[in-house]
Design a protein around this motif. Structure first.
Motif, PDB file in Angstrom:
ATOM      1  N   GLY A 124       0.801  -1.219   0.000  1.00 58.95           N
ATOM      2  CA  GLY A 124       0.000   0.000   0.000  1.00 58.95           C
ATOM      3  C   GLY A 124       0.831   1.264   0.000  1.00 58.95           C
ATOM      4  O   GLY A 124       0.329   2.340  -0.346  1.00 58.95           O
ATOM      5  N   VAL A 125       2.120   1.154   0.333  1.00 66.42           N
ATOM      6  CA  VAL A 125       3.009   2.321   0.345  1.00 66.42           C
ATOM      7  C   VAL A 125       3.608   2.492  -1.045  1.00 66.42           C
ATOM      8  O   VAL A 125       4.264   1.592  -1.573  1.00 66.42           O
ATOM      9  CB  VAL A 125       4.127   2.162   1.397  1.00 66.42           C
ATOM     10  N   VAL A 157      -9.743   5.917   4.288  1.00 70.58           N
ATOM     11  CA  VAL A 157      -9.169   6.269   5.585  1.00 70.58           C
ATOM     12  C   VAL A 157      -8.844   5.020   6.399  1.00 70.58           C
ATOM     13  O   VAL A 157      -7.782   4.914   7.024  1.00 70.58           O
ATOM     14  CB  VAL A 157     -10.118   7.190   6.380  1.00 70.58           C
ATOM     15  N   ILE A 216      -2.408   0.712   7.072  1.00 76.83           N
ATOM     16  CA  ILE A 216      -1.023   0.836   6.583  1.00 76.83           C
ATOM     17  C   ILE A 216      -0.146   1.478   7.652  1.00 76.83           C
ATOM     18  O   ILE A 216       0.994   1.053   7.879  1.00 76.83           O
ATOM     19  CB  ILE A 216      -0.982   1.660   5.282  1.00 76.83           C
ATOM     20  N   TYR A 229       3.754   8.104   0.700  1.00 77.39           N
ATOM     21  CA  TYR A 229       2.799   8.355  -0.384  1.00 77.39           C
ATOM     22  C   TYR A 229       1.861   7.160  -0.507  1.00 77.39           C
ATOM     23  O   TYR A 229       2.301   6.005  -0.515  1.00 77.39           O
ATOM     24  CB  TYR A 229       3.539   8.561  -1.709  1.00 77.39           C
ATOM     25  N   LEU A 230       0.544   7.453  -0.602  1.00 75.99           N
ATOM     26  CA  LEU A 230      -0.463   6.421  -0.796  1.00 75.99           C
ATOM     27  C   LEU A 230      -1.263   6.723  -2.067  1.00 75.99           C
ATOM     28  O   LEU A 230      -1.248   7.844  -2.565  1.00 75.99           O
ATOM     29  CB  LEU A 230      -1.417   6.356   0.404  1.00 75.99           C
ATOM     30  N   THR A 241      -7.062   5.590  -1.758  1.00 73.69           N
ATOM     31  CA  THR A 241      -6.969   4.862  -0.481  1.00 73.69           C
ATOM     32  C   THR A 241      -7.969   5.408   0.529  1.00 73.69           C
ATOM     33  O   THR A 241      -8.016   6.616   0.780  1.00 73.69           O
ATOM     34  CB  THR A 241      -5.542   4.982   0.109  1.00 73.69           C
ATOM     35  N   GLU A 298      -8.128   2.048   5.319  1.00 72.65           N
ATOM     36  CA  GLU A 298      -6.971   1.372   4.729  1.00 72.65           C
ATOM     37  C   GLU A 298      -5.686   2.124   5.082  1.00 72.65           C
ATOM     38  O   GLU A 298      -4.653   1.512   5.366  1.00 72.65           O
ATOM     39  CB  GLU A 298      -7.141   1.283   3.211  1.00 72.65           C
ATOM     40  N   ALA A 299      -5.746   3.455   5.032  1.00 71.83           N
ATOM     41  CA  ALA A 299      -4.578   4.269   5.378  1.00 71.83           C
ATOM     42  C   ALA A 299      -4.168   4.019   6.829  1.00 71.83           C
ATOM     43  O   ALA A 299      -2.968   3.938   7.158  1.00 71.83           O
ATOM     44  CB  ALA A 299      -4.880   5.748   5.158  1.00 71.83           C
ATOM     45  N   TYR A 300      -5.182   3.903   7.688  1.00 69.19           N
ATOM     46  CA  TYR A 300      -4.895   3.638   9.101  1.00 69.19           C
ATOM     47  C   TYR A 300      -4.218   2.274   9.268  1.00 69.19           C
ATOM     48  O   TYR A 300      -3.257   2.130  10.035  1.00 69.19           O
ATOM     49  CB  TYR A 300      -6.195   3.686   9.918  1.00 69.19           C
TER      50      TYR A 300
END
Length: 290
Positions: free
Chosen positions: A247-248, A277, A283, A270-271, A275, A279-281
């Protein structure tokens, strides 16, 4: 008033802080043992050295005096490090551990210069016809010092790396150089005992350089940490590890620093624009556990 837990490192803040406090307390107990051993050995060496006019034994006693002072400073530094964050130290007092190691190295540096001067004077006395009077007591205390300090050095170094405690690691380096110093003192006294009087001054100078080298080694590490310096190669390694996280897309920047015995980092990645929220969390969680 600052939240005493808000800025601490780790996902489980309470457990993380208690774990670090336990490590500092264990390091403090070990340093108390160092202090006691140094005090006994130093007293014996200085008394025997002065009564028998053995410069190298006096130098070793003064070197162990730095061990006493260094241990006292480290104990104080570790105690302050355990204080919780406050309005003036929102990240906590962990850096006092590195400050203690720095002050200990400063004392070592100052004493090494004094020992080098004493060694030069001892050589001059030998050239002028002076002599030393080694005896069984001086031989016994020097070899006992070497053995006891070598055991402490190995233990401090092992526990320092196990606890990731810079003060203990510095103490281990100091003890290691002190053990070699005491062993060299034993050899020089033995040589003088057999008639090689010149060894007193020569060994004293060698002792001075050993202590000087040890102090500079500790200086390099603690100054780097206190000034928030960091190895570019280590940062590059972190960057490669982070780039491998699913994901990164890339690393925007890494700002690492030492906080006592731990490394804390501000990382930008960078995502993908799509993406979510959640999913970002996720990661971020994977990044934090790497």
């Amino acid at each position: 008033m600052a939240n005493i837990n808000q800025y601490d490192a780790g996902r489980n803040i309470v457990i993380d802080r208690q774990h670090r406090l336990d490590k500092l307390q264990e390091a403090q107990k070990i340093t108390f043992a160092n202090l006691g051993a140094y005090a006994v050995i130093m007293t014996a060496e200085l008394i025997i050295g002065y009564f028998n006019n053995i410069t190298v034994l006096i130098a070793d006693g003064l070197n162990n005096l730095t061990g006493v002072c260094g241990a006292a400073i480290i104990i104080t530094g570790l105690k302050i490090s355990r204080r919780p964050p406050d309005s003036n130290h929102v990240l906590g007092h962990w850096q006092y551990e590195n400050i203690a190691a720095f002050l200990s190295a400063t004392i070592m540096f100052a004493v090494s210069i004094q020992i080098l001067v004493d060694g030069v004077f001892a050589v001059q006395r030998f050239l002028a016809g002076g002599s030393v009077r080694p005896n069984d007591w001086s031989l016994g205390v020097s070899i006992t010092s070497a053995i006891v300090i070598a055991i402490l050095a190995k233990y401090n170094s092992a526990k320092g790396h196990q606890l990731n405690n810079q003060a203990l690691v510095a103490s281990g380096q100091d003890l290691k150089s002190d053990a070699w110093t005491s062993f060299g003192t034993f050899l020089s006294i033995g040589g003088a005992y057999l008639g090689a009087q010149w060894l007193d001054g020569a060994a004293t100078i060698i002792v001075g350089f050993l202590i000087l080298y040890a102090s500079i080694t500790i200086f390099r590490t603690t100054i780097m940490r206190l000034t928030e310096g960091f190895s570019p190669k280590t940062i590059e390694t972190y960057s490669k590890t982070i780039n491998q996280i699913p994901g990164v897309l890339g690393v925007q920047g890494i700002e690492p620093r030492w906080l006592g015995d731990q490394i804390v980092m501000k990382v930008g990645v960078y995502l993908d624009n799509d993406t979510r929220v959640t999913e970002a969390y996720a990661i971020g969680e994977r990044l934090n556990t790497r």
